[in-house]
Motif scaffolding. Sequence first.
Motif, mmCIF file in Angstrom:
data_model
loop_
_atom_site.group_PDB
_atom_site.id
_atom_site.type_symbol
_atom_site.label_atom_id
_atom_site.label_comp_id
_atom_site.label_asym_id
_atom_site.label_seq_id
_atom_site.Cartn_x
_atom_site.Cartn_y
_atom_site.Cartn_z
ATOM 1 N N GLU A 121 50.619 -18.457 -23.254
ATOM 2 C CA GLU A 121 49.723 -19.222 -23.685
ATOM 3 C C GLU A 121 49.597 -19.423 -24.977
ATOM 4 O OE1 GLU A 121 46.018 -18.096 -21.509
ATOM 5 O OE2 GLU A 121 47.497 -17.362 -19.490
ATOM 6 N N ASN A 122 49.451 -20.192 -25.735
ATOM 7 C CA ASN A 122 49.546 -20.493 -27.106
ATOM 8 C C ASN A 122 50.321 -19.683 -28.029
ATOM 9 O OD1 ASN A 122 47.125 -22.424 -26.565
ATOM 10 N ND2 ASN A 122 46.168 -21.392 -26.487
ATOM 11 N N GLY A 123 51.915 -19.596 -27.213
ATOM 12 C CA GLY A 123 52.182 -18.921 -28.412
ATOM 13 C C GLY A 123 52.285 -16.547 -28.008
ATOM 14 N N VAL A 124 51.473 -16.792 -27.045
ATOM 15 C CA VAL A 124 51.024 -15.406 -27.488
ATOM 16 C C VAL A 124 51.379 -14.942 -25.711
ATOM 17 C CG1 VAL A 124 49.044 -13.585 -27.553
ATOM 18 C CG2 VAL A 124 49.349 -15.337 -29.237
ATOM 19 N N TRP A 125 51.953 -14.114 -25.399
ATOM 20 C CA TRP A 125 52.182 -13.496 -23.501
ATOM 21 C C TRP A 125 51.020 -12.707 -23.570
ATOM 22 C CZ3 TRP A 125 55.895 -15.026 -21.012
ATOM 23 C CH2 TRP A 125 56.698 -15.436 -21.395
ATOM 24 N N LYS A 126 50.302 -13.334 -22.324
ATOM 25 C CA LYS A 126 49.562 -12.810 -21.778
ATOM 26 C C LYS A 126 49.924 -11.716 -19.861
ATOM 27 C CE LYS A 126 45.935 -15.044 -24.493
ATOM 28 N NZ LYS A 126 45.454 -14.279 -25.358
ATOM 29 N N GLU A 127 49.071 -11.206 -19.890
ATOM 30 C CA GLU A 127 49.380 -10.159 -19.097
ATOM 31 C C GLU A 127 48.808 -10.271 -17.909
ATOM 32 O OE1 GLU A 127 50.786 -5.251 -18.215
ATOM 33 O OE2 GLU A 127 49.822 -6.043 -20.677
ATOM 34 N N ASN A 128 49.005 -10.684 -16.531
ATOM 35 C CA ASN A 128 48.650 -11.054 -15.092
ATOM 36 C C ASN A 128 47.487 -9.897 -14.475
ATOM 37 O OD1 ASN A 128 47.253 -11.540 -12.789
ATOM 38 N ND2 ASN A 128 49.278 -12.211 -12.118
ATOM 39 N N PRO A 129 46.233 -9.292 -14.841
ATOM 40 C CA PRO A 129 45.246 -8.387 -14.603
ATOM 41 C C PRO A 129 45.686 -8.630 -12.872
ATOM 42 C CG PRO A 129 44.008 -10.851 -15.772
ATOM 43 C CD PRO A 129 45.803 -10.542 -15.593
ATOM 44 N N LEU A 130 45.771 -9.375 -12.013
ATOM 45 C CA LEU A 130 46.028 -9.806 -10.496
ATOM 46 C C LEU A 130 47.531 -9.023 -10.337
ATOM 47 C CD1 LEU A 130 43.481 -12.007 -10.261
ATOM 48 C CD2 LEU A 130 43.090 -9.656 -10.168
ATOM 49 N N SER A 131 48.327 -9.199 -11.062
ATOM 50 C CA SER A 131 49.620 -8.412 -10.431
ATOM 51 C C SER A 131 50.081 -8.450 -9.547
ATOM 52 C CB SER A 131 50.649 -8.924 -11.319
ATOM 53 O OG SER A 131 52.095 -8.091 -11.296
ATOM 54 N N THR A 132 51.144 -8.807 -8.079
ATOM 55 C CA THR A 132 51.252 -7.646 -7.008
ATOM 56 C C THR A 132 52.061 -7.971 -6.822
ATOM 57 O OG1 THR A 132 49.539 -9.415 -5.670
ATOM 58 C CG2 THR A 132 49.241 -7.387 -5.676
ATOM 59 N N TRP A 133 52.922 -7.483 -5.977
ATOM 60 C CA TRP A 133 54.349 -7.947 -5.318
ATOM 61 C C TRP A 133 53.993 -9.036 -4.589
ATOM 62 C CZ3 TRP A 133 58.497 -8.045 -7.734
ATOM 63 C CH2 TRP A 133 58.460 -7.277 -8.996
ATOM 64 N N ARG A 134 55.068 -10.706 -4.283
ATOM 65 C CA ARG A 134 54.430 -11.114 -3.592
ATOM 66 C C ARG A 134 55.862 -11.429 -1.825
ATOM 67 N NH1 ARG A 134 50.267 -15.254 -6.293
ATOM 68 N NH2 ARG A 134 48.554 -13.773 -6.951
#
Length: 188
Positions: A121-134
């Motif tokens: 986002e806007n040249g910066v990596w943002k971690e996904n805090p809700l990341s789960t295996w799908r």
Amino acid sequence: MMKFSICSLRLPILSLVLGLALAGCAGDPLESGVDPFAPMVFKEGATAMPLNPPNKATIQPFYVSQQTIFKFAVDTNSILIGNDGITRYTVILTSPNGNSQVQYEGIRCDSFQWRLYGTLENGVWKENPLSTWRAIQSNVPNRYQAALAQGAFCNFSSQEKSIKAIVNSLNPNGFTGQSKPTNSNGVM
């Protein structure tokens, strides 16, 4: 002269049979506590977000389906084959109006699952805090994870271990991501 009899061979044969029986018991899963047929417990390794945005020189478009209106590409420099069974990569999704979204994801071939680690986002990596295996969906128009898993990242249910084979599989002239499931060479 020496006389051979069955009685003289009885003790060595009995010793051999007893020794083999004891050796067989030593590897018994119930004795050792290790069951070779027990399901393996998945343990994911640490995942670091990429340091840079995708490299325009190493972006490789790939085919997903006739039903999709989006375009998809992978930064081939971002592909990481993890020892934990996860292939991580940067994918670029482009809408018909030209807007792009860049995501860092992972695919598990053994369970046919995917995970979104983060977005650019806007040249910066943002971690996904809700990341789960799908579960990977094979029957939706924008099935790009299924296309990558089936056409490049997986050999049936095991992870492709060669970056060169993956990059070769992503070649648009030979990419087979629309068929289910294939190995990295497109052979059914």
